[in-house]
Design a protein around this motif. Structure first.
Motif, mmCIF file in Angstrom:
data_model
loop_
_atom_site.group_PDB
_atom_site.id
_atom_site.type_symbol
_atom_site.label_atom_id
_atom_site.label_comp_id
_atom_site.label_asym_id
_atom_site.label_seq_id
_atom_site.Cartn_x
_atom_site.Cartn_y
_atom_site.Cartn_z
ATOM 1 N N ALA A 135 0.839 -1.201 0.000
ATOM 2 C CA ALA A 135 0.000 0.000 0.000
ATOM 3 C C ALA A 135 0.870 1.246 0.000
ATOM 4 N N LYS A 136 0.387 2.304 -0.661
ATOM 5 C CA LYS A 136 1.117 3.579 -0.702
ATOM 6 C C LYS A 136 1.178 4.209 0.688
ATOM 7 N N THR A 137 0.058 4.130 1.418
ATOM 8 C CA THR A 137 -0.027 4.728 2.746
ATOM 9 C C THR A 137 -0.544 3.700 3.738
ATOM 10 N N LYS A 138 0.098 3.649 4.904
ATOM 11 C CA LYS A 138 -0.286 2.672 5.923
ATOM 12 C C LYS A 138 -0.626 3.383 7.230
ATOM 13 N N ILE A 139 -1.779 3.010 7.804
ATOM 14 C CA ILE A 139 -2.260 3.623 9.046
ATOM 15 C C ILE A 139 -2.506 2.524 10.069
ATOM 16 N N ALA A 140 -1.969 2.702 11.279
ATOM 17 C CA ALA A 140 -2.229 1.780 12.387
ATOM 18 C C ALA A 140 -3.151 2.461 13.387
ATOM 19 N N TRP A 141 -4.186 1.770 13.821
ATOM 20 C CA TRP A 141 -5.185 2.317 14.742
ATOM 21 C C TRP A 141 -4.908 1.823 16.152
ATOM 22 N N ILE A 142 -5.030 2.711 17.139
ATOM 23 C CA ILE A 142 -4.876 2.337 18.548
ATOM 24 C C ILE A 142 -6.165 2.724 19.271
ATOM 25 N N HIS A 143 -6.762 1.761 19.976
ATOM 26 C CA HIS A 143 -8.087 1.970 20.577
ATOM 27 C C HIS A 143 -8.058 2.105 22.095
ATOM 28 N N THR A 144 -6.897 2.175 22.695
ATOM 29 C CA THR A 144 -6.874 2.196 24.152
ATOM 30 C C THR A 144 -5.822 3.160 24.678
ATOM 31 N N ASP A 145 -5.861 3.390 25.965
ATOM 32 C CA ASP A 145 -4.915 4.249 26.669
ATOM 33 C C ASP A 145 -3.557 3.541 26.712
ATOM 34 N N TYR A 146 -2.537 4.129 26.097
ATOM 35 C CA TYR A 146 -1.247 3.457 25.976
ATOM 36 C C TYR A 146 -0.554 3.246 27.315
ATOM 37 N N ASP A 147 -0.967 3.979 28.327
ATOM 38 C CA ASP A 147 -0.421 3.754 29.662
ATOM 39 C C ASP A 147 -0.711 2.337 30.156
ATOM 40 N N THR A 148 -1.763 1.732 29.625
ATOM 41 C CA THR A 148 -2.218 0.437 30.144
ATOM 42 C C THR A 148 -1.702 -0.754 29.342
ATOM 43 N N LEU A 149 -1.020 -0.530 28.225
ATOM 44 C CA LEU A 149 -0.696 -1.631 27.321
ATOM 45 C C LEU A 149 0.531 -2.434 27.728
ATOM 46 N N ASN A 150 1.529 -1.796 28.306
ATOM 47 C CA ASN A 150 2.740 -2.485 28.723
ATOM 48 C C ASN A 150 3.387 -3.276 27.580
ATOM 49 N N PRO A 151 3.738 -2.593 26.483
ATOM 50 C CA PRO A 151 4.339 -3.287 25.345
ATOM 51 C C PRO A 151 5.853 -3.379 25.477
ATOM 52 N N SER A 152 6.455 -4.046 24.519
ATOM 53 C CA SER A 152 7.899 -3.941 24.321
ATOM 54 C C SER A 152 8.127 -2.639 23.559
ATOM 55 N N ARG A 153 8.712 -1.646 24.214
ATOM 56 C CA ARG A 153 8.901 -0.334 23.576
ATOM 57 C C ARG A 153 9.828 -0.451 22.356
ATOM 58 N N ARG A 154 10.834 -1.263 22.469
ATOM 59 C CA ARG A 154 11.786 -1.405 21.362
ATOM 60 C C ARG A 154 11.078 -1.954 20.125
ATOM 61 N N TYR A 155 10.238 -2.949 20.339
ATOM 62 C CA TYR A 155 9.541 -3.537 19.195
ATOM 63 C C TYR A 155 8.489 -2.578 18.624
ATOM 64 N N ASP A 156 7.828 -1.837 19.501
ATOM 65 C CA ASP A 156 6.893 -0.798 19.050
ATOM 66 C C ASP A 156 7.589 0.182 18.107
ATOM 67 N N ARG A 157 8.743 0.649 18.544
ATOM 68 C CA ARG A 157 9.472 1.636 17.730
ATOM 69 C C ARG A 157 9.856 1.060 16.368
ATOM 70 N N LEU A 158 10.250 -0.202 16.374
ATOM 71 C CA LEU A 158 10.636 -0.852 15.129
ATOM 72 C C LEU A 158 9.458 -0.903 14.156
ATOM 73 N N VAL A 159 8.278 -1.228 14.665
ATOM 74 C CA VAL A 159 7.102 -1.372 13.801
ATOM 75 C C VAL A 159 6.551 -0.011 13.390
ATOM 76 N N TYR A 160 6.362 0.893 14.367
ATOM 77 C CA TYR A 160 5.731 2.180 14.061
ATOM 78 C C TYR A 160 6.613 3.071 13.181
ATOM 79 N N SER A 161 7.906 2.818 13.193
ATOM 80 C CA SER A 161 8.788 3.608 12.326
ATOM 81 C C SER A 161 8.536 3.310 10.846
ATOM 82 N N LYS A 162 7.886 2.181 10.559
ATOM 83 C CA LYS A 162 7.621 1.778 9.182
ATOM 84 C C LYS A 162 6.182 2.070 8.748
ATOM 85 N N ILE A 163 5.446 2.778 9.590
ATOM 86 C CA ILE A 163 4.050 3.098 9.308
ATOM 87 C C ILE A 163 3.928 4.602 9.086
ATOM 88 N N ASP A 164 3.040 5.003 8.181
ATOM 89 C CA ASP A 164 2.919 6.420 7.816
ATOM 90 C C ASP A 164 2.148 7.241 8.844
#
Length: 397
Positions: free
Chosen positions: A146-175
């Motif tokens: 796709a020419k443009t990629k959008i990721a949707w987040i439906h919750t308060d990020y304070d509550t997700l407790n993700p791997s920040r490093r992996y988040d950065r890796l993925v979101y850096s490739k999204i528009d």
């Protein structure tokens, strides 16, 4: 020539994000856009409500492997997916052990998705815009053209407790990264300020015509001669339904004859039922279970209550307001973005006593109850104009 939009979604089981997707799909101008939907599983109560102008891509069996029990996968032709799921669990445990981070649902989803990517097939087609509407957006990054990629987040990020490093890796490739409220966008940027240029707020879009039509269905579950309180949501920690029996008992001790109904399903049902028994609320807190159409229940309740520990933006609260119901929510982190306290709803303390006091105070104030309903009737909560933000992104890309 029409531009092509692709949405991805795990399934269409009953939930707030799923209802929000239905509203968004109804809001799109199909004279200008061709819309396709890829579901990992063609399952869920809301499948039949998808706009008929949407093309649903045929199911790809390998995308079901996110949720299939590992033992079942190991015994099938998809055994490599089972092995990958086992490896993901090992690496997740190692990550938490070395980083001292707490394993959570989002982090578990991240590792599962990460270790399945190498054997998942590409989703066919070329698109002007692709939107991962729920969950970890690995598939959006790796499997969609796709020419443009959008990721949707439906919750308060304070509550997700993700791997920040992996988040950065993925979101850096999204528009673009779309959050459902300004508060949620701020929470996201607190952790990832480097993504400020690609972060947007797109409020949940809801179909008022769909709600009004669905709300006319006849129901017989509610008992007469009592004040009807209703709450809807998955039976999980976030929704805080395990404290409803205690809150209900405190309200009844104030002399108010209430019955509190819960619509939903989930892993916390056993806990909720044990709490109902513990507080002797068997006749007063009623679990109705799954309801494909919750709207007649909202229409016929006296008060809608969302007692959540945390939320992004509760779709059910918006739906209750659209049906002109008085609403009470607890003071979770993003509650101020959900309603105007005292105008189209009431915010009460999170603790059980404070919550009970706030609900009882409102129930005893018939004038305010009526005013909240009238104020809701004067507002358009469908947020249909939010679709223009998506149009702008597509047309300018």
């Amino acid at each position: 020539m029409k531009k092509r939009i692709l949405f991805t979604m795990p399934s269409m089981f009953m939930g707030g994000a799923e209802r929000s997707l239905l509203g968004l799909l109804d809001a799109i101008d199909y004279n200008k856009y061709d819309v396709e939907l890829f579901l990992y599983r063609h399952e869920g109560e809301f499948l039949e409500f998808i706009n008929p102008k949407v093309t649903i891509i045929p199911e790809i069996n390998k995308y079901k492997t996110f949720d299939v029990p590992i033992v079942s996968l190991l015994k099938s032709k998809l055994y490599l997916f089972g092995i990958s799921r086992i490896i993901s669990k090992i690496f997740l445990k190692l990550h938490c052990l070395l980083s001292k981070e707490k394993e959570g649902v989002w982090m578990h989803m991240q590792y599962t998705s990460r270790f399945l990517q190498w054997i998942l097939p590409n989703i066919p087609g070329e698109y002007d815009c692709a939107i991962s509407f729920l969950g970890v957006p690995d598939v959006l990054v790796n499997k969609i053209n796709a020419k443009t990629k959008i990721a949707w987040i439906h919750t308060d990020y304070d509550t997700l407790n993700p791997s920040r490093r992996y988040d950065r890796l993925v979101y850096s490739k999204i528009d673009y990264i779309a959050n459902v409220s300004d508060d949620c966008t701020r929470k996201f940027l607190k952790y990832y300020p480097e993504f400020i240029s690609k972060s947007i707020t797109v409020e949940n879009i809801l179909s008022s015509k769909f709600l009004e039509f669905q709300s006319k269905e006849k129901i017989t579950d509610f008992k007469e001669n009592s004040i009807i309180i209703l709450s809807i949501g998955r039976f999980c920690e976030a929704k805080n339904f395990d404290n409803v029996p205690a809150i209900c008992k405190l309200i009844r001790e104030k002399g108010l004859n209430i019955k509190w109904y819960l619509i939903g399903y989930g892993t916390d049902e056993v806990i909720i039922r044990s709490k109902i028994k513990e507080f002797d609320m068997e006749d007063n807190v009623v679990i109705l279970g799954k309801k494909i159409n919750p709207y007649p229940y909202i229409k016929n309740c006296d008060l809608y209550v969302q007692p959540s520990r945390y939320e992004g933006k509760a779709v059910t609260v918006r739906e209750a307001q659209m049906l002109c119901k008085p609403v009470v929510i607890t003071k979770f982190a993003t509650s101020s973005s959900q309603l105007k306290d005292g105008y189209d709803g009431i915010i009460v303390p999170m603790d059980n006593q404070g919550c009970a006091d706030g609900i009882a105070k409102l129930l005893n104030n018939k004038v305010l109850m009526q005013q909240l309903s009238e104020n809701c009737a004067e507002n358009d909560y469908s947020n249909s104009q939010e679709i223009n933000k998506i149009y702008e992104i597509i047309e300018n890309s």
